[in-house]
Write a protein that holds these residues in place. Structure first.
Motif, PDB file in Angstrom:
ATOM      1  N   HIS A 244      -3.346  -6.429  -3.683  1.00  0.00           N
ATOM      2  CA  HIS A 244      -3.909  -7.313  -2.668  1.00  0.00           C
ATOM      3  C   HIS A 244      -2.776  -7.660  -1.701  1.00  0.00           C
ATOM      4  O   HIS A 244      -1.830  -8.338  -2.094  1.00  0.00           O
TER       5      HIS A 244
ATOM      6  N   ASP B  79      -3.467  -6.917 -11.391  1.00  0.00           N
ATOM      7  CA  ASP B  79      -3.709  -7.167  -9.968  1.00  0.00           C
ATOM      8  C   ASP B  79      -2.427  -7.743  -9.372  1.00  0.00           C
ATOM      9  O   ASP B  79      -1.926  -8.770  -9.849  1.00  0.00           O
TER      10      ASP B  79
ATOM     11  N   PRO C  35      -3.803  -2.706 -16.958  1.00  0.00           N
ATOM     12  CA  PRO C  35      -4.625  -3.323 -15.907  1.00  0.00           C
ATOM     13  C   PRO C  35      -3.905  -4.541 -15.311  1.00  0.00           C
ATOM     14  O   PRO C  35      -3.487  -5.439 -16.039  1.00  0.00           O
TER      15      PRO C  35
ATOM     16  N   THR D 281      -4.554   1.900 -12.715  1.00  0.00           N
ATOM     17  CA  THR D 281      -4.987   0.655 -13.361  1.00  0.00           C
ATOM     18  C   THR D 281      -4.532  -0.592 -12.593  1.00  0.00           C
ATOM     19  O   THR D 281      -4.871  -1.710 -12.974  1.00  0.00           O
TER      20      THR D 281
ATOM     21  N   LYS E  70      -4.367  -2.883  -9.149  1.00  0.00           N
ATOM     22  CA  LYS E  70      -5.042  -3.167  -7.881  1.00  0.00           C
ATOM     23  C   LYS E  70      -4.120  -4.025  -7.024  1.00  0.00           C
ATOM     24  O   LYS E  70      -3.573  -5.027  -7.487  1.00  0.00           O
TER      25      LYS E  70
ATOM     26  N   SER F  43       0.822  -1.218   0.000  1.00  0.00           N
ATOM     27  CA  SER F  43       0.000   0.000   0.000  1.00  0.00           C
ATOM     28  C   SER F  43       0.854   1.264   0.000  1.00  0.00           C
ATOM     29  O   SER F  43       0.381   2.343  -0.361  1.00  0.00           O
TER      30      SER F  43
END
Length: 237
Positions: A15, A232, A230, A11, A13, A4
């Motif tokens: 986890h 993750d 994009p 774009t 994300k 974080s």
């Protein structure tokens, strides 16, 4: 200290998971969910995976997911140019840890090809990949040097490997500090995936990500080619 703290593009994300076990379980659930959705939408799904040691728990979790594996095609982001029986074969890794039980029904499109040299093997792999359906899910890893798949800094074919307009699906690549010759999917094919996950563990990989985000030279750190699309990222300490 965690993911974080990084200045990630809009774009991307992130986890953040507590540990490797949680990362493997979460990634397996998310990948299976997307494969089920693809099967529901078009009757089949395509999954491209990365090798190495760290994905083993994830592969075993994924194998246990309730999924119509007979409708799933699996391939690899890269492969060492060694036979499946070799300890360093990524295809062998999948055979041991993914293609078990119901998951054994999946169709596998491998990269390793017998040929007189690496260039010829890559051409044969390129032709085999013509049968690969559109990629629904791609799971990438990342080395401490910023490589992903077998797109290594300073590899002779790296420029073509990173060219989004390249017509090649697979190229011969060399790992500067690791003995085996490699076969790697090109960025043009990898970037076509509908969903891309990057799985990384530990503070060292976090530092590598931070360095990658701080610059723009794809040749220096090829992972940069995927950090502004994009994506993750799944990370645990």
């Amino acid at each position: 200290m965690g993911i974080s703290e990084l200045q990630l593009p809009a774009t991307v994300k992130a986890h953040q998971l507590d540990d490797a076990k949680a990362l493997s379980a979460t990634l397996a659930v998310d990948v299976a969910l997307r494969l089920r959705a693809a099967i529901a939408a078009k009757g089949q799904a395509c999954l491209v995976l990365s090798g190495g040691r760290s994905p083993v728990p994830f592969l075993e979790k994924l194998a246990a997911e309730a999924l119509d594996w007979s409708k799933v095609t699996v391939s690899l982001a890269d492969e060492r140019w060694v036979p499946v029986e070799h300890a360093d074969s990524n295809a062998g890794l999948l055979a041991r840890h993914l293609f078990q039980g119901a998951a054994a029904k999946a169709r596998f499109v491998g990269l390793y090809q017998q040929a007189e040299n690496l260039d010829a093997a890559a051409l044969k792999a390129d032709q085999a990949l013509a049968e690969l359906p559109a990629i629904d899910v791609l799971v990438l890893g990342m080395g401490d040097d910023g490589h992903t798949a077998s797109l290594f800094p300073s590899s002779p074919n790296l420029a073509e490997g990173l060219d989004l307009n390249s017509k090649r699906r697979c190229l011969p690549l060399l790992a500067p500090s690791v003995p085996h010759q490699r076969l790697s999917l090109t960025r043009s094919l990898l970037a076509s995936a509908a969903f891309t996950a990057l799985s990384v563990q530990g503070p060292g990989k976090l530092a590598t990500l931070r360095a990658a985000l701080a610059g723009n030279d794809l040749n220096e750190m090829p992972i940069r080619a995927f950090l502004h699309a994009p994506l993750d990222i799944y990370w645990c300490p």
